[in-house]
Write a protein that holds these residues in place. Structure first.
Motif, PDB file in Angstrom:
ATOM      1  N   ALA A 105       0.845  -1.204   0.000  1.00  0.00           N
ATOM      2  CA  ALA A 105       0.000   0.000   0.000  1.00  0.00           C
ATOM      3  C   ALA A 105       0.877   1.250   0.000  1.00  0.00           C
ATOM      4  O   ALA A 105       0.623   2.212  -0.728  1.00  0.00           O
ATOM      5  CB  ALA A 105      -0.936  -0.004   1.209  1.00  0.00           C
ATOM      6  N   ALA A 106       1.935   1.227   0.817  1.00  0.00           N
ATOM      7  CA  ALA A 106       2.828   2.395   0.889  1.00  0.00           C
ATOM      8  C   ALA A 106       3.515   2.645  -0.456  1.00  0.00           C
ATOM      9  O   ALA A 106       3.655   3.786  -0.892  1.00  0.00           O
ATOM     10  CB  ALA A 106       3.865   2.203   1.993  1.00  0.00           C
ATOM     11  N   ASN A 162       2.383   1.750  -3.466  1.00  0.00           N
ATOM     12  CA  ASN A 162       1.375   2.249  -4.401  1.00  0.00           C
ATOM     13  C   ASN A 162       1.081   3.728  -4.183  1.00  0.00           C
ATOM     14  O   ASN A 162       0.891   4.469  -5.134  1.00  0.00           O
ATOM     15  CB  ASN A 162       0.072   1.446  -4.262  1.00  0.00           C
ATOM     16  CG  ASN A 162       0.037   0.253  -5.207  1.00  0.00           C
ATOM     17  OD1 ASN A 162       0.418   0.369  -6.375  1.00  0.00           O
ATOM     18  ND2 ASN A 162      -0.407  -0.893  -4.719  1.00  0.00           N
ATOM     19  N   LEU A 163       1.057   4.158  -2.933  1.00  0.00           N
ATOM     20  CA  LEU A 163       0.696   5.550  -2.656  1.00  0.00           C
ATOM     21  C   LEU A 163       1.888   6.487  -2.728  1.00  0.00           C
ATOM     22  O   LEU A 163       1.761   7.620  -3.173  1.00  0.00           O
ATOM     23  CB  LEU A 163       0.038   5.656  -1.279  1.00  0.00           C
ATOM     24  CG  LEU A 163      -1.356   5.027  -1.174  1.00  0.00           C
ATOM     25  CD1 LEU A 163      -1.833   4.998   0.266  1.00  0.00           C
ATOM     26  CD2 LEU A 163      -2.353   5.805  -2.042  1.00  0.00           C
ATOM     27  N   LEU A 164       3.073   6.031  -2.277  1.00  0.00           N
ATOM     28  CA  LEU A 164       4.206   6.940  -2.088  1.00  0.00           C
ATOM     29  C   LEU A 164       5.309   6.786  -3.125  1.00  0.00           C
ATOM     30  O   LEU A 164       6.128   7.678  -3.302  1.00  0.00           O
ATOM     31  CB  LEU A 164       4.824   6.719  -0.698  1.00  0.00           C
ATOM     32  CG  LEU A 164       3.925   7.020   0.492  1.00  0.00           C
ATOM     33  CD1 LEU A 164       4.511   6.437   1.767  1.00  0.00           C
ATOM     34  CD2 LEU A 164       3.738   8.529   0.643  1.00  0.00           C
ATOM     35  N   ASP A 165       5.416   5.617  -3.745  1.00  0.00           N
ATOM     36  CA  ASP A 165       6.410   5.369  -4.790  1.00  0.00           C
ATOM     37  C   ASP A 165       7.841   5.724  -4.368  1.00  0.00           C
ATOM     38  O   ASP A 165       8.478   6.588  -4.976  1.00  0.00           O
ATOM     39  CB  ASP A 165       6.011   6.155  -6.051  1.00  0.00           C
ATOM     40  CG  ASP A 165       6.955   5.910  -7.225  1.00  0.00           C
ATOM     41  OD1 ASP A 165       7.578   4.840  -7.285  1.00  0.00           O
ATOM     42  OD2 ASP A 165       7.063   6.815  -8.087  1.00  0.00           O
ATOM     43  N   PRO A 166       8.354   5.077  -3.319  1.00  0.00           N
ATOM     44  CA  PRO A 166       9.727   5.378  -2.891  1.00  0.00           C
ATOM     45  C   PRO A 166      10.765   4.632  -3.739  1.00  0.00           C
ATOM     46  O   PRO A 166      10.434   3.680  -4.440  1.00  0.00           O
ATOM     47  CB  PRO A 166       9.762   4.844  -1.450  1.00  0.00           C
ATOM     48  CG  PRO A 166       8.811   3.686  -1.481  1.00  0.00           C
ATOM     49  CD  PRO A 166       7.708   4.064  -2.460  1.00  0.00           C
ATOM     50  N   ILE A 200      -2.310  13.412  -5.203  1.00  0.00           N
ATOM     51  CA  ILE A 200      -1.957  13.837  -3.845  1.00  0.00           C
ATOM     52  C   ILE A 200      -1.383  15.245  -3.943  1.00  0.00           C
ATOM     53  O   ILE A 200      -0.348  15.448  -4.581  1.00  0.00           O
ATOM     54  CB  ILE A 200      -0.917  12.872  -3.248  1.00  0.00           C
ATOM     55  CG1 ILE A 200      -1.476  11.438  -3.218  1.00  0.00           C
ATOM     56  CG2 ILE A 200      -0.488  13.333  -1.869  1.00  0.00           C
ATOM     57  CD1 ILE A 200      -0.393  10.375  -3.046  1.00  0.00           C
ATOM     58  N   PHE A 237       2.260  15.543  -5.382  1.00  0.00           N
ATOM     59  CA  PHE A 237       3.286  14.647  -4.871  1.00  0.00           C
ATOM     60  C   PHE A 237       3.355  13.455  -5.819  1.00  0.00           C
ATOM     61  O   PHE A 237       2.397  12.711  -5.961  1.00  0.00           O
ATOM     62  CB  PHE A 237       2.901  14.187  -3.459  1.00  0.00           C
ATOM     63  CG  PHE A 237       3.856  13.197  -2.862  1.00  0.00           C
ATOM     64  CD1 PHE A 237       4.966  13.625  -2.165  1.00  0.00           C
ATOM     65  CD2 PHE A 237       3.663  11.829  -3.020  1.00  0.00           C
ATOM     66  CE1 PHE A 237       5.857  12.717  -1.624  1.00  0.00           C
ATOM     67  CE2 PHE A 237       4.553  10.919  -2.486  1.00  0.00           C
ATOM     68  CZ  PHE A 237       5.654  11.362  -1.789  1.00  0.00           C
ATOM     69  N   GLY A 254       6.149  11.091  -6.112  1.00  0.00           N
ATOM     70  CA  GLY A 254       6.978   9.944  -5.766  1.00  0.00           C
ATOM     71  C   GLY A 254       8.253   9.915  -6.581  1.00  0.00           C
ATOM     72  O   GLY A 254       8.496  10.781  -7.423  1.00  0.00           O
ATOM     73  N   ALA A 255       9.083   8.907  -6.312  1.00  0.00           N
ATOM     74  CA  ALA A 255      10.424   8.847  -6.902  1.00  0.00           C
ATOM     75  C   ALA A 255      10.394   8.624  -8.408  1.00  0.00           C
ATOM     76  O   ALA A 255      11.274   9.092  -9.131  1.00  0.00           O
ATOM     77  CB  ALA A 255      11.241   7.742  -6.222  1.00  0.00           C
ATOM     78  N   PHE A 300       5.033   7.531  -9.930  1.00  0.00           N
ATOM     79  CA  PHE A 300       3.967   6.523  -9.838  1.00  0.00           C
ATOM     80  C   PHE A 300       3.153   6.633  -8.543  1.00  0.00           C
ATOM     81  O   PHE A 300       2.373   5.724  -8.231  1.00  0.00           O
ATOM     82  CB  PHE A 300       4.542   5.102  -9.908  1.00  0.00           C
ATOM     83  CG  PHE A 300       5.325   4.789 -11.155  1.00  0.00           C
ATOM     84  CD1 PHE A 300       5.225   5.566 -12.294  1.00  0.00           C
ATOM     85  CD2 PHE A 300       6.159   3.672 -11.200  1.00  0.00           C
ATOM     86  CE1 PHE A 300       5.952   5.267 -13.442  1.00  0.00           C
ATOM     87  CE2 PHE A 300       6.886   3.356 -12.341  1.00  0.00           C
ATOM     88  CZ  PHE A 300       6.784   4.160 -13.466  1.00  0.00           C
ATOM     89  N   ALA A 301       3.334   7.694  -7.777  1.00  0.00           N
ATOM     90  CA  ALA A 301       2.596   7.793  -6.511  1.00  0.00           C
ATOM     91  C   ALA A 301       1.096   7.923  -6.768  1.00  0.00           C
ATOM     92  O   ALA A 301       0.671   8.288  -7.866  1.00  0.00           O
ATOM     93  CB  ALA A 301       3.103   8.987  -5.712  1.00  0.00           C
ATOM     94  N   GLY A 302       0.307   7.607  -5.745  1.00  0.00           N
ATOM     95  CA  GLY A 302      -1.139   7.823  -5.825  1.00  0.00           C
ATOM     96  C   GLY A 302      -1.927   6.704  -6.481  1.00  0.00           C
ATOM     97  O   GLY A 302      -3.074   6.900  -6.867  1.00  0.00           O
ATOM     98  N   GLU A 303      -1.338   5.507  -6.602  1.00  0.00           N
ATOM     99  CA  GLU A 303      -2.065   4.398  -7.244  1.00  0.00           C
ATOM    100  C   GLU A 303      -3.042   3.759  -6.250  1.00  0.00           C
ATOM    101  O   GLU A 303      -2.960   2.560  -5.947  1.00  0.00           O
ATOM    102  CB  GLU A 303      -1.077   3.371  -7.808  1.00  0.00           C
ATOM    103  CG  GLU A 303      -0.398   3.837  -9.080  1.00  0.00           C
ATOM    104  CD  GLU A 303      -1.368   3.939 -10.267  1.00  0.00           C
ATOM    105  OE1 GLU A 303      -2.392   3.224 -10.270  1.00  0.00           O
ATOM    106  OE2 GLU A 303      -1.103   4.756 -11.164  1.00  0.00           O
ATOM    107  N   LEU A 330      -4.575  -0.585  -4.298  1.00  0.00           N
ATOM    108  CA  LEU A 330      -4.538  -1.091  -2.926  1.00  0.00           C
ATOM    109  C   LEU A 330      -5.499  -2.280  -2.867  1.00  0.00           C
ATOM    110  O   LEU A 330      -6.562  -2.268  -3.505  1.00  0.00           O
ATOM    111  CB  LEU A 330      -4.978  -0.004  -1.935  1.00  0.00           C
ATOM    112  CG  LEU A 330      -3.817   0.767  -1.277  1.00  0.00           C
ATOM    113  CD1 LEU A 330      -2.994   1.494  -2.321  1.00  0.00           C
ATOM    114  CD2 LEU A 330      -4.314   1.738  -0.220  1.00  0.00           C
ATOM    115  N   LEU A 341      -0.969   7.037   6.102  1.00  0.00           N
ATOM    116  CA  LEU A 341       0.362   7.270   5.530  1.00  0.00           C
ATOM    117  C   LEU A 341       0.602   8.724   5.166  1.00  0.00           C
ATOM    118  O   LEU A 341       1.717   9.221   5.298  1.00  0.00           O
ATOM    119  CB  LEU A 341       0.561   6.384   4.291  1.00  0.00           C
ATOM    120  CG  LEU A 341       0.679   4.885   4.592  1.00  0.00           C
ATOM    121  CD1 LEU A 341       0.640   4.079   3.296  1.00  0.00           C
ATOM    122  CD2 LEU A 341       1.973   4.592   5.354  1.00  0.00           C
TER     123      LEU A 341
END
Lengths: 393, 393
Positions: free
Chosen positions: A317-318, A320-324, B227, B234, B236-237, B240-243, B247, B321
């Motif tokens: 989940a992290a 998917n949401l944050l893309d680190p 986001i 925001f 992500g790296a 791809f953030a916010g998918e 989830l 998160l």
């Protein structure tokens, strides 16, 4: 060392800003000559010399050995951060320990002290008094090394109102709305979430810039994540971001002190993991768990597998949401990694892995338990370097 | 209108930077006198007059009626953004539609066109050719109003490599590694995720700054989240953030084109919702669903309840998160809100609500489907205002 941007500063004067610029370049390039500082900052050599003189008078920097730069000309005298001047104190209130750490300006560890003991049984007042005692010992020990502690940062395991210095909710300590500001008499202090400071510890003393944007998982009795983006902690609108431990891992799982049910930390938190493995909680318990895992104990292996899968699901989940770029496991997880990481990786790959074709690498912190207190002390140093004005004569 | 920071710019020259500063203040404070601009920017009145002259020559600003500022003295002439000069084109490739939108510099909508039709059946080449046709019509229509379209931004429903203009993976379109850069001949264009641009649409044309940091849920056939933190997306790296749609809402749920199982969009996405309600997918289907819900149809009510609970569970993870101020529901959800929002709020409160004592308010977007294409066009205008240099004579 770079200014991580964790310390936004509005300098009252142009001089204050210029001093911070020169100090930051000294920290990053030390030992460094005044001539090179002039190149780096764009200031004239005279301005650099004046600013370095002020920093020297304040005990922040020191001249070292002559260095040759380029092929010709006189050697310059290189300036470095002073190792026996200002210092920063990091403190941590854990569920089962208190700790202290002093760093000098160059962020070398000069003092460490950990006192184990359950902080759930006694009230906040007793815990904070013990912490103040630990802080006093640390300041005295630093003083004995010629270091002047200029401030402290305190790591706490819960949701904080940082502005007012109040622990809003620390379910694993059993604290609600506990004011903590002013509990360290005579020392300017700030208070922050344990997981955020552990991530900064990892940034400054662990994997560093190589990690890129990363999520650092603090596996303690509770589980928090510190989210580092562009070298800064991502805190969210109210400072509550990164509550990984309260993602639901199993809707039919056990109740959580937060009021929810089946939260990740009820399956993969330290005490939950020990309980599932049939090991009584206590100081040596994580070591016992690692030994049983190494010995092939079935119950321990099943507990680690379940914890790994639950962590992988929450981290999916992290991701998917944050893309680190990277995930780092800290706290109690490093010695358990051989058993926890494979199921974690499998669960992670089954989620966002299919969408992205690659999931972030999962690394294991080399700092383990000490990350938060190191990050706390590092934050004090970061603040000093970003705004040295209060230390000037 | 503020510069949202979505467009980081390095100006080649000091003049370029100063022009952008003046233009931003005109956009924010228009109509505004040169004297007030001098106060706002710190430039001398002569410098402001010179810079405004350059912007005027470039057709970006225009002098309007005299205005009195303060109680004494001559009236000043107020400068505004020019309504019939440069313009920005937003485009969107949806799973079941293509759309175009032209905004003038003041971000007024000057042209809109939506063409419905399933884009899953035909290949990427045909879709991109149709999009280019739509773009050509929009540019011609803008030209007919005296507007010169200077660039475009294209919203796409998938994971993008923005740097190289490649759709990496758009499972609901069935696209993998489709190059899209250069598909709009003769117009500089950039490409972005639909959910990110919808969130910017909400920021600029919907709830705006009042929302604070927010998560905007784009409920289409897929579900993406944009986001917004401090007025920026925001990303992500890797962008791809916010998918949010991937989830896992139900580990035993249906398979997802992403390769996972029980993803949120398989329960709360548009077609999943229609299918569960027993309504064939098609243009009017969301309207049919709303009508059946209003009429108390049991199957429709059960589908909406399940979707709301699944959304609430996924958003609970997002709140834990990301800690946003506000959640905004967009896409197909606004007309379904009376039935989806109550179970969503209940699921959200059962998660982080207990830890925080309050969960973010859940709002319903007034923009619905049009948010992404508005955000795309708005991004082009944002870029123009942040760096007008390419438009200068």
């Amino acid at each position: 060392m770079t200014n991580s941007g964790n310390v936004p500063v509005r300098h009252a004067t142009m001089r204050g800003r210029n001093l911070a610029v020169v100090l930051e370049h000294i920290a990053r390039h030390q030992p460094v000559t005044r001539a090179r500082l002039a190149e780096l900052t764009g200031f004239t050599k005279t301005t650099v010399s004046n600013l370095v003189g002020i920093l020297d008078d304040a005990g922040l920097v020191v001249d070292g050995a002559p260095v040759h730069e380029g092929e010709r000309g006189r050697p310059g005298v290189a300036v470095s951060l002073r190792a026996d001047g200002a210092a920063g104190l990091g403190l941590e209130v854990g569920v089962d320990h208190l700790s202290a750490c002093v760093l000098d300006l160059a962020r070398r560890v000069r003092y460490r002290h950990v006192v184990t003991g359950d902080n759930r049984g006694r009230g906040p007042a007793a815990v904070l008094a013990a912490l103040a005692g630990l802080a006093g010992e640390a300041v005295a020990a630093a003083d004995g090394q010629g270091l002047a502690v200029s401030g402290a940062a305190v790591a706490l395991p819960g949701l904080l109102d940082r502005e007012n210095g109040v622990v809003r909710h620390a379910p694993n300590l059993g604290w609600t709305d506990v004011p903590v500001a002013g509990s360290l008499t005579g020392l300017p202090a700030e208070y922050d979430n344990e997981a955020n400071l552990a991530a900064l510890g990892e940034l400054w003393f662990g994997g560093g810039a190589r990690l890129g944007d990363f999520v650092h998982v603090s596996g303690e009795i509770g589980i928090g994540a510190g989210i580092v983006v562009d070298g800064r902690v991502f805190r969210g609108a109210h400072g509550f971001a990164g509550e990984l431990g309260h993602l639901v891992a199993d809707p039919s799982g056990p109740p959580c002190p937060c009021g929810g049910r089946g939260c990740l930390e009820q399956i993969a938190g330290r005490d939950a993991l020990l309980h599932a493995a049939g090991i009584p909680a206590g100081d040596a318990a994580p070591g016992v768990l690692a030994a049983r895992l190494a010995g092939g104990d079935e119950r321990a292996l099943a507990a680690a597998d379940r914890a790994g899968r639950a962590l992988g699901g929450a981290l999916a989940a992290a991701v998917n949401l944050l893309d680190p770029d990277t995930i780092v496991l800290g706290g109690v997880y490093p010695p358990l990694a051989p058993w926890i990481v494979p199921p974690l990786r499998a669960a992670l790959a089954a989620g966002p892995g299919s969408l992205r074709r690659a999931v972030p690498p999962v690394e294991v912190s080399a700092l383990a338990d000490g990350a938060a207190v190191l990050g706390a002390a590092g934050l004090v140093i970061e603040r000093l370097l970003a705004d040295p004005a209060p230390l000037l004569p």
